[in-house]
Write a protein that holds these residues in place. Sequence first.
Motif, mmCIF file in Angstrom:
data_model
loop_
_atom_site.group_PDB
_atom_site.id
_atom_site.type_symbol
_atom_site.label_atom_id
_atom_site.label_comp_id
_atom_site.label_asym_id
_atom_site.label_seq_id
_atom_site.Cartn_x
_atom_site.Cartn_y
_atom_site.Cartn_z
ATOM 1 N N MET A 1 72.370 41.722 52.960
ATOM 2 C CA MET A 1 72.033 40.355 52.424
ATOM 3 C C MET A 1 70.597 39.817 52.643
ATOM 4 S SD MET A 1 74.505 36.638 53.284
ATOM 5 C CE MET A 1 73.468 35.278 53.773
ATOM 6 N N THR A 2 70.367 39.582 51.077
ATOM 7 C CA THR A 2 68.689 39.006 51.221
ATOM 8 C C THR A 2 68.679 37.869 50.842
ATOM 9 O OG1 THR A 2 68.741 40.968 48.948
ATOM 10 C CG2 THR A 2 67.307 39.003 48.610
ATOM 11 N N ARG A 3 67.714 37.221 51.611
ATOM 12 C CA ARG A 3 67.743 35.677 52.269
ATOM 13 C C ARG A 3 67.419 34.960 50.923
ATOM 14 N NH1 ARG A 3 63.618 32.107 54.272
ATOM 15 N NH2 ARG A 3 62.336 34.345 54.347
ATOM 16 N N VAL A 4 67.853 34.050 50.228
ATOM 17 C CA VAL A 4 67.142 33.233 49.392
ATOM 18 C C VAL A 4 66.053 32.832 49.546
ATOM 19 C CG1 VAL A 4 67.793 31.005 47.432
ATOM 20 C CG2 VAL A 4 69.086 32.604 48.653
ATOM 21 N N PRO A 5 64.758 32.382 48.596
ATOM 22 C CA PRO A 5 63.950 32.052 49.406
ATOM 23 C C PRO A 5 63.449 30.760 48.724
ATOM 24 C CG PRO A 5 63.241 33.305 47.313
ATOM 25 C CD PRO A 5 64.304 33.386 48.165
ATOM 26 N N TYR A 6 62.682 29.692 50.046
ATOM 27 C CA TYR A 6 62.815 28.195 49.707
ATOM 28 C C TYR A 6 61.018 28.091 49.041
ATOM 29 C CZ TYR A 6 66.830 26.951 52.378
ATOM 30 O OH TYR A 6 68.750 27.224 52.166
ATOM 31 N N VAL A 7 61.096 27.236 48.537
ATOM 32 C CA VAL A 7 59.585 27.084 47.624
ATOM 33 C C VAL A 7 59.044 25.939 47.879
ATOM 34 C CG1 VAL A 7 57.452 27.090 46.254
ATOM 35 C CG2 VAL A 7 58.993 29.221 46.764
ATOM 36 N N ALA A 8 58.311 24.724 48.997
ATOM 37 C CA ALA A 8 58.081 23.619 48.423
ATOM 38 C C ALA A 8 57.336 23.297 48.092
ATOM 39 C CB ALA A 8 56.898 23.425 49.613
ATOM 40 N N VAL A 9 56.826 22.335 46.855
ATOM 41 C CA VAL A 9 56.559 21.935 45.482
ATOM 42 C C VAL A 9 55.942 20.715 46.168
ATOM 43 C CG1 VAL A 9 56.622 21.404 43.056
ATOM 44 C CG2 VAL A 9 58.171 23.213 43.442
ATOM 45 N N VAL A 10 55.395 20.125 46.141
ATOM 46 C CA VAL A 10 54.122 18.832 46.812
ATOM 47 C C VAL A 10 53.218 18.724 45.935
ATOM 48 C CG1 VAL A 10 54.650 20.430 49.047
ATOM 49 C CG2 VAL A 10 52.222 20.336 48.088
ATOM 50 N N GLY A 11 53.174 17.235 45.835
ATOM 51 C CA GLY A 11 51.934 16.394 45.488
ATOM 52 C C GLY A 11 52.236 14.795 45.543
ATOM 53 N N PRO A 12 51.449 14.346 44.102
ATOM 54 C CA PRO A 12 51.671 13.022 43.720
ATOM 55 C C PRO A 12 52.612 12.338 44.146
ATOM 56 C CG PRO A 12 49.634 13.669 42.732
ATOM 57 C CD PRO A 12 50.528 14.400 43.640
ATOM 58 N N GLY A 13 52.944 10.737 44.379
ATOM 59 C CA GLY A 13 54.375 10.187 44.394
ATOM 60 C C GLY A 13 53.505 9.471 42.470
ATOM 61 N N ASP A 14 52.656 8.921 42.856
ATOM 62 C CA ASP A 14 52.150 7.996 41.011
ATOM 63 C C ASP A 14 51.206 9.791 40.757
ATOM 64 O OD1 ASP A 14 49.967 8.888 43.084
ATOM 65 O OD2 ASP A 14 48.890 6.954 42.862
ATOM 66 N N ALA A 15 51.923 10.194 40.083
ATOM 67 C CA ALA A 15 51.306 11.786 39.695
ATOM 68 C C ALA A 15 51.175 11.649 37.646
ATOM 69 C CB ALA A 15 51.745 12.698 39.314
ATOM 70 N N SER A 16 49.978 11.954 37.239
ATOM 71 C CA SER A 16 49.695 12.062 36.056
ATOM 72 C C SER A 16 50.931 12.357 35.292
ATOM 73 C CB SER A 16 48.186 12.308 35.542
ATOM 74 O OG SER A 16 48.500 13.696 36.155
ATOM 75 N N PRO A 17 50.578 12.390 33.931
ATOM 76 C CA PRO A 17 51.847 12.750 33.110
ATOM 77 C C PRO A 17 51.845 14.708 32.928
ATOM 78 C CG PRO A 17 50.763 10.890 32.085
ATOM 79 C CD PRO A 17 50.149 10.727 33.438
ATOM 80 N N GLN A 18 50.443 15.206 32.789
ATOM 81 C CA GLN A 18 50.191 16.531 32.995
ATOM 82 C C GLN A 18 51.475 17.038 34.165
ATOM 83 O OE1 GLN A 18 46.196 17.574 32.262
ATOM 84 N NE2 GLN A 18 46.894 19.963 32.641
ATOM 85 N N GLU A 19 49.858 16.177 35.380
ATOM 86 C CA GLU A 19 50.884 16.599 36.990
ATOM 87 C C GLU A 19 52.224 16.289 36.827
ATOM 88 O OE1 GLU A 19 47.339 15.284 39.663
ATOM 89 O OE2 GLU A 19 49.129 14.518 39.321
ATOM 90 N N LEU A 20 53.060 16.063 35.743
ATOM 91 C CA LEU A 20 54.908 15.686 36.363
ATOM 92 C C LEU A 20 55.181 16.889 35.378
ATOM 93 C CD1 LEU A 20 55.278 11.649 35.730
ATOM 94 C CD2 LEU A 20 55.229 13.662 37.628
ATOM 95 N N GLN A 21 55.012 16.781 34.039
ATOM 96 C CA GLN A 21 55.672 18.019 32.785
ATOM 97 C C GLN A 21 54.436 19.730 33.984
ATOM 98 O OE1 GLN A 21 56.988 17.608 30.199
ATOM 99 N NE2 GLN A 21 57.583 19.891 31.272
ATOM 100 N N SER A 22 53.420 19.228 34.770
ATOM 101 C CA SER A 22 53.693 20.600 35.041
ATOM 102 C C SER A 22 54.879 20.978 36.359
ATOM 103 C CB SER A 22 52.340 20.588 35.930
ATOM 104 O OG SER A 22 51.203 20.492 34.740
ATOM 105 N N ALA A 23 54.650 20.177 36.956
ATOM 106 C CA ALA A 23 55.746 20.128 38.027
ATOM 107 C C ALA A 23 57.285 20.516 37.620
ATOM 108 C CB ALA A 23 56.154 18.860 39.101
ATOM 109 N N GLU A 24 57.528 19.824 36.309
ATOM 110 C CA GLU A 24 59.178 19.638 36.206
ATOM 111 C C GLU A 24 59.142 21.438 35.929
ATOM 112 O OE1 GLU A 24 61.643 18.180 32.473
ATOM 113 O OE2 GLU A 24 59.864 17.577 33.585
#
Length: 155
Positions: A1-24
């Motif tokens: 059985m293959t383990r599903v990978p977990y990836v943390a996406v981290v960054g500021p809570g007060d992000a710029s519109p560009q950062e928000l779009q990139s994170a999404e």
Amino acid sequence: MTRVPYVAVVGPGDASPQELQSAEDVGAGLAARGVVVVTGGLGGVMEAACRGARSRRGRTVGILPGEDRGAANGWVEIAIATGLGELRNGLVVRAADALVAVGGGHGTLSEVALALKLRRPVVGLGTWEVHGVEHVSTPEEAIDRISALLLQSRL
């Protein structure tokens, strides 16, 4: 059985519109590849990554600083209330197999540093210039690079 990978996406809570779009976009792309997206569970980059992941029916985990699971953003599927404040950043990193940093404040820097110390792959998109972080220019490059690093670490 293959383990599903977990990836943390981290960054500021007060992000710029560009950062928000990139994170999404990163969250959506990771979910499309079957990755569980882990965040700090609150707003900004964390919320955008979760929103992106859930838009692709992906799984999301939010590791919260406070004691109230209800404080999680609306896109968190599994909320874990720690009561640890900023110390929860260590749990976000430890819960993940790799990390994508989008933008960044000092909390993001702490997560990047801990991930590198733990020898977790780190990909950066407009984040701190730190030795060991693989910097990319687009969300698509971040998704491709983190996927390749996850494959390498399984060998």
